[in-house]
Design a protein around this motif. Structure first.
Motif, PDB file in Angstrom:
ATOM      1  N   SER A  85       0.836  -1.206   0.000  1.00 40.72           N
ATOM      2  CA  SER A  85       0.000   0.000   0.000  1.00 40.72           C
ATOM      3  C   SER A  85       0.864   1.247   0.000  1.00 40.72           C
ATOM      4  O   SER A  85       1.951   1.277   0.572  1.00 40.72           O
ATOM      5  N   HIS A 130       4.101  -1.069   3.514  1.00 44.94           N
ATOM      6  CA  HIS A 130       3.379   0.210   3.395  1.00 44.94           C
ATOM      7  C   HIS A 130       4.359   1.360   3.302  1.00 44.94           C
ATOM      8  O   HIS A 130       5.259   1.507   4.136  1.00 44.94           O
ATOM      9  N   ILE A 166      -2.986  -1.578  -2.597  1.00 49.48           N
ATOM     10  CA  ILE A 166      -3.950  -0.570  -2.136  1.00 49.48           C
ATOM     11  C   ILE A 166      -3.304   0.785  -2.382  1.00 49.48           C
ATOM     12  O   ILE A 166      -2.228   1.077  -1.849  1.00 49.48           O
ATOM     13  N   SER A 167      -3.955   1.629  -3.192  1.00 52.34           N
ATOM     14  CA  SER A 167      -3.288   2.875  -3.577  1.00 52.34           C
ATOM     15  C   SER A 167      -4.282   3.901  -4.093  1.00 52.34           C
ATOM     16  O   SER A 167      -5.476   3.630  -4.228  1.00 52.34           O
ATOM     17  N   THR A 221      -9.846  -6.185   2.090  1.00 52.09           N
ATOM     18  CA  THR A 221      -8.596  -6.899   1.824  1.00 52.09           C
ATOM     19  C   THR A 221      -8.716  -8.373   2.196  1.00 52.09           C
ATOM     20  O   THR A 221      -8.345  -9.261   1.418  1.00 52.09           O
TER      21      THR A 221
END
Length: 373
Positions: free
Chosen positions: A196, A227, A274-275, A335
């Motif tokens: 992410s 992350h 995830i972005s 997720t």
């Protein structure tokens, strides 16, 4: 042969330019290159690191409000544009480029315009589904307008000059298989990996959500997580402080970084990303063929990121959540559902891969060389 690149602002603008320049340098090792930016930190960090000379012009964007502050800003912008037009003309005259290639940012306007006036071939690339203001204005005068998505010609002033190429990516994309990429990171092939990030500057609200997301995974240990906080060391320390407040002092399943330098390796290894939904990020996601949860930034001109994410979502190639719908719990729940539904996860990844254009930089280099030869 001399190539002048114009790009500024974010990694999403700069990395495509670096990808094209790298391909041209591979084909023509003796060519000369010059980059023009707007003096922001991201240009100063990324461009010289790749071995390219950088010159900066003072260019600012337009404020769209009518407050006194907005009006003063726009007066300054107009003054900057007058000076930038003069400086751009001087750069063109002194460097004498055979072609000028722009990939986004307000600094493209004075430089591309100065080159076009002199009859120098110009190429402009738009990585978003909806073009920005500068690119829309310039699309009427550039030699070729290159776009990331098909069937968008009518959004530009000269549809006959628009070519669908996809967005080029740089770095180690395509150098690894997912299994080898995981092994390179020290992970077992069967270990689920979530990656992410919210861009080079980060996003404070989303990082607050991710702190809760990370804390939940530290309890359940359902997957390994890389992350990137953005915001440099200060952003990293702020995330660590948030985690300490949530009782996480020594994360065991999370690799926290301020920035992901080996993006190709990490994204290839990921089972889920995830972005945000910037054009360059989506090119990387589709290049690696990775499932993703996209949270478009609501603070982007013309809502570009939501339109980008919608292009993938309508093709089943990503899941989009609006920022207003997000929380740490909601992101974690989505997720976990994806990672435990192999059929759905692999289906999203497969459709993302089908949208990828892994040969975009080669195609663009071919177009550029066709113009100068």
């Amino acid at each position: 042969m001399r190539f002048l690149f114009v790009s500024a602002g974010t990694a999403g603008h700069i990395n495509p330019a670096l990808a094209i320049a790298g391909e041209l340098r591979r084909i023509m090792p003796d060519a000369e290159f010059l980059f023009v930016g707007a003096g922001r930190e991201m240009e100063k960090r990324l461009i010289p690191r790749e071995g390219f000379e950088l010159k900066n012009l003072r260019v600012t964007g337009l404020a769209r409000g009518f407050s006194g502050k907005d009006i003063r800003h726009n007066v300054e912008t107009l003054n900057n544009l007058v000076n930038a037009n003069r400086e751009a003309a001087n750069v063109i005259s002194s460097f004498k480029p055979d072609c000028v290639i722009g990939t986004g940012g307000y600094v493209c306007y004075p430089v591309i315009r100065a080159a076009a006036k002199r009859g120098i071939p110009t190429v402009l690339h738009e990585s978003n589904a909806e073009p920005g203001m500068a690119n829309k204005l310039l699309s009427g005068i550039v030699t070729k307008m290159l776009v990331a998505y098909p069937n968008v010609e009518k959004r530009y002033r000269r549809p006959d000059r628009v070519i669908f190429t996809g967005t080029p990516v740089k770095g180690d994309f395509g150098d690894f298989t997912p299994a080898k990429a995981k092994a390179h990171l020290g992970l077992d092939a069967d270990t689920p990996l979530v990656v992410s990030f919210w861009g080079s500057l980060g996003a404070d609200l989303m990082n607050a959500h991710m702190a809760r997301f990370i804390a939940q995974n530290e309890k359940e240990k359902a997957f390994y997580h890389i992350h990137a906080t953005g915001g440099g060391e200060a952003g990293l320390e702020k995330m660590r402080a948030r985690l300490r407040e949530l009782g996480v002092t020594d994360p065991q399943t999370t690799d926290l970084r301020p920035y992901i330098n080996d993006m190709g390796l990490v994204m290839t290894a990921a089972d889920l990303i995830i972005s945000r939904a910037g054009g360059s990020t989506l090119a990387e996601i589709t290049n690696t063929g990775t499932a993703s949860i996209l949270v478009p930034s609501p603070n982007v001109t013309a809502n570009q990121q939501e339109k980008n994410a919608a292009e993938l979502q309508k093709n089943g190639a990503a899941i989009m959540l609006k920022e207003s719908e997000c929380s740490g719990a909601a992101l974690y729940r989505e997720t976990r559902q994806l990672l435990t539904d192999e059929t759905r996860l692999s289906g999203v990844a497969k459709r993302a891969k089908e949208l990828g254009r892994p040969k975009a930089r080669e195609k663009i280099a071919e177009i550029v060389l066709g113009l100068v030869k």
